[in-house]
Design an enzyme around this catalytic site. Structure first.
Site, PDB file in Angstrom:
ATOM      1  CB  ALA A  61      -0.983   0.001   1.087  1.00 53.75           C
ATOM      2  N   GLY A 100       0.607  -4.883   0.688  1.00 51.81           N
ATOM      3  CA  GLY A 100      -0.591  -5.051   0.009  1.00 51.81           C
ATOM      4  C   GLY A 100      -0.465  -5.529  -1.360  1.00 51.81           C
ATOM      5  CD  GLU A 103      -2.825  -7.517   2.436  1.00 51.61           C
ATOM      6  OE1 GLU A 103      -2.337  -6.333   2.354  1.00 51.61           O
ATOM      7  OE2 GLU A 103      -3.430  -7.743   3.656  1.00 51.61           O
ATOM      8  CD  GLU A 123       1.589  -5.983   5.386  1.00 48.38           C
ATOM      9  OE1 GLU A 123       2.357  -6.876   5.460  1.00 48.38           O
ATOM     10  OE2 GLU A 123       0.825  -5.797   4.431  1.00 48.38           O
TER      11      GLU A 123
HETATM   12  C1  3H9 Z   1       0.836  -2.248   3.648  1.00 51.93           C
HETATM   13  O1  3H9 Z   1       0.979  -2.871   2.152  1.00 51.93           O
HETATM   14  C2  3H9 Z   1      -0.494  -2.477   4.184  1.00 51.93           C
HETATM   15  C3  3H9 Z   1      -1.376  -3.430   3.636  1.00 51.93           C
HETATM   16  O2  3H9 Z   1      -1.461  -4.668   4.205  1.00 51.93           O
HETATM   17  C4  3H9 Z   1      -2.845  -2.987   3.885  1.00 51.93           C
HETATM   18  C5  3H9 Z   1      -3.393  -1.660   3.228  1.00 51.93           C
HETATM   19  C6  3H9 Z   1      -4.952  -1.869   3.433  1.00 51.93           C
HETATM   20  N1  3H9 Z   1       4.629   3.423  -0.337  1.00 51.93           N
HETATM   21  O3  3H9 Z   1      13.381   1.605  -0.644  1.00 51.93           O
HETATM   22  P1  3H9 Z   1      13.859   2.176  -1.884  1.00 51.93           P
HETATM   23  C7  3H9 Z   1       9.328   4.754  -1.868  1.00 51.93           C
HETATM   24  S1  3H9 Z   1       2.216  -1.498   4.203  1.00 51.93           S
HETATM   25  C8  3H9 Z   1       5.159   4.728  -0.780  1.00 51.93           C
HETATM   26  O4  3H9 Z   1      14.694   3.285  -1.705  1.00 51.93           O
HETATM   27  P2  3H9 Z   1      14.788  -0.104  -2.979  1.00 51.93           P
HETATM   28  C9  3H9 Z   1      10.724   5.024  -1.118  1.00 51.93           C
HETATM   29  O5  3H9 Z   1      10.315   5.924   0.025  1.00 51.93           O
HETATM   30  C10 3H9 Z   1       3.342  -1.629   2.921  1.00 51.93           C
HETATM   31  N2  3H9 Z   1       6.550   4.871  -1.169  1.00 51.93           N
HETATM   32  O6  3H9 Z   1      14.056   1.234  -3.033  1.00 51.93           O
HETATM   33  C11 3H9 Z   1      11.556   5.579  -1.969  1.00 51.93           C
HETATM   34  O7  3H9 Z   1      11.039   6.872  -2.402  1.00 51.93           O
HETATM   35  P3  3H9 Z   1      12.203   7.923  -2.672  1.00 51.93           P
HETATM   36  C12 3H9 Z   1       4.211  -2.805   2.739  1.00 51.93           C
HETATM   37  C13 3H9 Z   1       7.326   3.859  -1.158  1.00 51.93           C
HETATM   38  O8  3H9 Z   1      14.895  -0.549  -4.447  1.00 51.93           O
HETATM   39  C14 3H9 Z   1      11.287   4.640  -3.220  1.00 51.93           C
HETATM   40  O9  3H9 Z   1      10.119   4.137  -3.056  1.00 51.93           O
HETATM   41  N3  3H9 Z   1       5.277  -2.682   1.958  1.00 51.93           N
HETATM   42  C15 3H9 Z   1       6.909   2.379  -0.739  1.00 51.93           C
HETATM   43  O10 3H9 Z   1      16.070  -0.269  -2.042  1.00 51.93           O
HETATM   44  C16 3H9 Z   1      12.301   3.900  -3.352  1.00 51.93           C
HETATM   45  O11 3H9 Z   1      12.304   2.999  -2.293  1.00 51.93           O
HETATM   46  C17 3H9 Z   1       6.585  -2.312   2.378  1.00 51.93           C
HETATM   47  O12 3H9 Z   1       6.652  -2.448   3.781  1.00 51.93           O
HETATM   48  C18 3H9 Z   1       5.435   2.393  -0.212  1.00 51.93           C
HETATM   49  N4  3H9 Z   1       5.038   1.078   0.140  1.00 51.93           N
HETATM   50  O13 3H9 Z   1      13.395  -1.047  -2.220  1.00 51.93           O
HETATM   51  C19 3H9 Z   1       7.526  -1.986   1.491  1.00 51.93           C
HETATM   52  N5  3H9 Z   1       7.969   1.506  -0.792  1.00 51.93           N
HETATM   53  O14 3H9 Z   1      12.744   7.607  -3.892  1.00 51.93           O
HETATM   54  C20 3H9 Z   1       8.322  -1.147   1.859  1.00 51.93           C
HETATM   55  C21 3H9 Z   1       8.984   2.229  -1.101  1.00 51.93           C
HETATM   56  O15 3H9 Z   1      11.274   9.275  -2.881  1.00 51.93           O
HETATM   57  N6  3H9 Z   1       9.272  -0.898   0.723  1.00 51.93           N
HETATM   58  N7  3H9 Z   1       8.715   3.536  -1.367  1.00 51.93           N
HETATM   59  O16 3H9 Z   1      13.159   8.199  -1.327  1.00 51.93           O
HETATM   60  C22 3H9 Z   1      10.506  -1.348   0.594  1.00 51.93           C
HETATM   61  O17 3H9 Z   1      10.620  -2.320   1.320  1.00 51.93           O
HETATM   62  C23 3H9 Z   1      11.562  -1.122  -0.411  1.00 51.93           C
HETATM   63  O18 3H9 Z   1      11.364   0.111  -0.789  1.00 51.93           O
HETATM   64  C24 3H9 Z   1      11.422  -1.962  -1.874  1.00 51.93           C
HETATM   65  C25 3H9 Z   1      12.619  -1.239  -2.721  1.00 51.93           C
HETATM   66  C26 3H9 Z   1      12.083  -3.377  -1.423  1.00 51.93           C
HETATM   67  C27 3H9 Z   1      10.314  -2.210  -2.284  1.00 51.93           C
END
Ligand code: 3H9
Length: 648
Positions: A61, A100, A103, A123
């Protein structure tokens, strides 16, 4: 258009295109809702492939929306619609399917993952639980104890493992879209995941054993326990009821202090080196790294570089020391191989990219050299004088000092502008933080190269100015000082450690010092004795322990006493020594509550943090939080000392 629909014969290809990580934002939810309408309403569509553009499948999400009121359509409702579609949806996963995103994939009727894909429900690392059916669908696809581990730890798994346990139906080795198309053309009528039975545990008792382990490890963090609760609901209630309960728990957690703190750290970690001075500055190409020193730190740094695909040449003072350094690096890579973190082919490749030598000449073609020699200004200056003679003029030179003045190291060299500090934390191939120490006059391209190296190594770079101890050790010194004052004032080491461990630190300070060996910091204190401010309060307890030969765990005694298995116990001898020292100083010992211990230590850290900011050593308070969380295990779910200061 963040969601678009293309047609290939009777298959609709729904593509999410929402850079950088295809997060399911409100716009994406609207787009997918319309895609369900469009594909369900089109008699010529018989199946749908859901795929993403760019580097990844949906990574979750959109975290940036969590501070705002939820907007319709909500993700859980969208996923129920996809699952109820009359045409099968095939999720084609590449990169990461997280939160998400996973999911969404689980609500599809079939899943194919690219061989390099990673899947997880992280999460809890954001102080949440899955909020769109993850806790109810996952245990219908994989054994409930495996679902428990994925949901409560947040650790992602690879595509092969996902197939093995039932999370995906197939792994794609060729073109993902073509393989997904083949499935879409042959798959039968859609079977909703929610209609499946719960999967049994892998072995009797595995679920309850897993719960016990997870609760024991949570150390005061709420989300893992709430995740366990949600999964228990999935076991105890029919799917619809479990979904409603999951949603209620998710919304409660979304607004929790823990989730706010973890979001703070998530974004703070990603903005540490967003610096105006680096705009438009290109790093120098880095392929060959030199490391001077093959001790524990040098070997860890060399291994970190090798594991990230760089070539490394290590230099030591003689061939025996070079061989010892070589052995240390090999031992680290062997261990990675044993733990399955490195394939045999990658291990051989990394070893082939490594050489150890007793001659500085071997560093002639290095792009960057990191000195990891003994922590002494004279020794380091001598190393840089040697380097000056052999390295290319454009090569970047770095010192892995943890305290010393990098400006003084650079001063007498031929190109001071290319010399910076790269302060790794032990073990260097594991710890995430890298302090980049920028002395006055550092070239922007050298700084950009240090930042680029950190990113290549998968580390979090934090910029620090030059001062004694930089950001991390300076704040830890404030913690240690305050803890030592409390020893003299009335607390005992195990009481202070327990208070800090209950607060969320993985290990109390005195236990940590015992583990590291008290003699090392004793030697340093002796070296610094001459320049110490005589008016500053000085606690001698550590010195007295060392004088008695109690160097910590390795000698069986330190702040604690150790049994044959190496387990720490409160030491009556240490308690007597501390009480005698208080008496000697004329201090009337008093009681400390656990809360007053943590408050005093936190305040000491915050005060030092403020000084560090005022002096311009740290760029912003978020950097201090990131440093403390990643270097010294400050509980992540509390957001860091400066975050707590700002939010009180
Ligand atoms: C969820 O899903 C809740 C659901 O169960 C229910 C909902 C109802 N949203 O990390 P990076 C941005 S909770 C917005 O440097 P990488 C990040 O801020 C979510 N932005 O790259 C950055 O922005 P900027 C569960 C996001 O290649 C850019 O993307 N998901 C999100 O080293 C690049 O990110 C997670 O917890 C997001 N969800 O790693 C996953 N994710 O360039 C969280 C990233 O402006 N994300 N951004 O600084 C990660 O673990 C890593 O970002 C990922 C990529 C592995 C995806």
């Amino acid at each position: 258009m963040v969601v678009r629909i293309d047609r290939d014969g009777c298959v609709a290809i729904v593509t999410i295109d929402n850079p950088p990580v295809n997060a399911v934002s409100h716009q994406v939810r609207l787009g997918l809702w319309e895609a369900v309408d469009a594909t369900e309403g089109d008699p010529d569509v018989s199946a749908v492939v859901l795929i993403c553009s760019g580097r990844t499948f949906v990574a979750g999400a959109d975290i940036r929306e969590f501070g705002q009121p939820p907007k319709e359509p909500h993700l859980p409702d969208l996923l129920l619609r996809i699952e109820a579609a009359t045409k099968p949806w095939v999720a084609a996963i590449h990169g990461t399917a997280l939160g998400g995103g996973l999911e969404l994939a689980m609500a599809c009727h079939t899943r194919i993952a690219d061989a390099g894909a990673k899947l997880g429900l992280p999460e809890v690392t954001l102080g949440l639980i899955p909020g769109a059916g993850g806790t109810v669908r996952l245990p219908r696809l994989v054994a409930i104890d495996l679902a428990l581990v994925m949901i409560s730890t947040g650790t992602p798994i690879g595509a092969d493992r996902a197939q093995e346990i039932g999370l995906v139906d197939s792994v794609s080795t060729g073109d993902l879209l073509s393989n997904a198309m083949l499935i879409a053309l042959s798959v039968g009528a859609p079977q909703p995941t929610l209609a499946r039975e719960l999967r049994a545990e892998t072995a009797p008792g595995a679920f309850s054993a897993g719960v016990e382990k997870i609760l024991a490890r949570a150390r005061g963090q709420l989300a893992p326990a709430v995740a366990v609760q949600a999964l228990q609901n999935a076991i105890d209630f029919p799917a619809e009821e479990a979904l409603a309960r999951e949603r209620a728990l998710f919304l409660k957690m979304r607004d929790s202090e823990e989730a706010k703190a973890l979001r703070h750290i998530f974004f703070a970690e990603r903005s540490t080196v967003r610096l105006d001075r680096l705009n438009g500055i290109a790093p120098l190409p880095l392929a060959q790294v030199g490391v001077v020193g093959g001790g524990t730190m040098g070997a860890g740094i060399a291994a970190a570089c090798l594991l990230s695909g760089l070539s490394v040449t290590m230099v030591e003072r003689d061939s025996n020391a070079a061989q010892a350094g070589h052995n240390r690096v090999r031992a680290i890579l062997d261990d990675s191989l044993k733990r399955g973190k490195l394939t045999p082919a990658a291990h051989s490749k990394d070893m082939a990219a490594f050489a150890a030598s007793d001659s500085y000449e071997a560093l002639a073609s290095a792009d960057l050299v990191i000195e990891a020699a003994f922590e002494d200004l004279g020794v380091k200056q001598a190393v840089f004088a040697q380097l000056d003679k052999v390295v290319r003029p454009e090569a970047i030179l770095a010192s892995n000092t943890s305290y010393l003045d990098v400006g003084a190291i650079a001063r007498d060299t031929a190109h001071p502008g290319r010399i910076l500090g790269l302060h790794f934390f032990a073990p260097a191939h594991i710890m995430k933080l890298l302090e980049i120490v920028a002395p006055q006059g550092l070239d922007d391209s050298a700084l950009a190269s240090g930042v680029a190296l950190a990113k290549m190594l998968g580390k979090i770079p934090v910029l620090s100015g030059v001062c004694d101890g930089f950001i991390a050790n300076r704040i830890m010194s404030a913690y240690r000082r305050e803890a030592e004052y409390m020893l003299e004032d009335g607390a005992l080491p195990w009481q202070i450690d327990k208070a800090m461990e209950d607060y969320g630190f993985p290990m109390g300070l005195f236990r940590m010092q015992d583990l590291a060996g008290l003699d090392i910091s004793w030697a340093m204190r002796k070296r610094q004795a001459a320049i110490r401010d005589p008016n500053q309060r000085y606690v001698r307890i550590g010195d007295l322990l060392c004088e008695a030969g109690h160097f910590g765990r390795k000698t069986g005694r330190g702040y604690y006493v150790y049994d044959d298995q190496g387990r720490a116990h409160p030491s009556p001898e240490t308690a007597a020594l501390i009480e005698a020292e208080s008496a000697q100083r004329g201090i009337a010992r008093r009681n400390f509550s656990d809360a007053s211990i943590t408050d005093r230590i936190l305040e000491a850290m915050q005060l030092e943090g403020r000084r560090i900011l005022d002096e311009g050593i740290a760029q912003r308070s978020d950097d201090i939080d990131v440093t403390m969380v990643n270097a010294f295990g400050f509980p992540r779910w509390k957001g860091g000392p400066m975050y707590l200061l700002a939010s009180n």
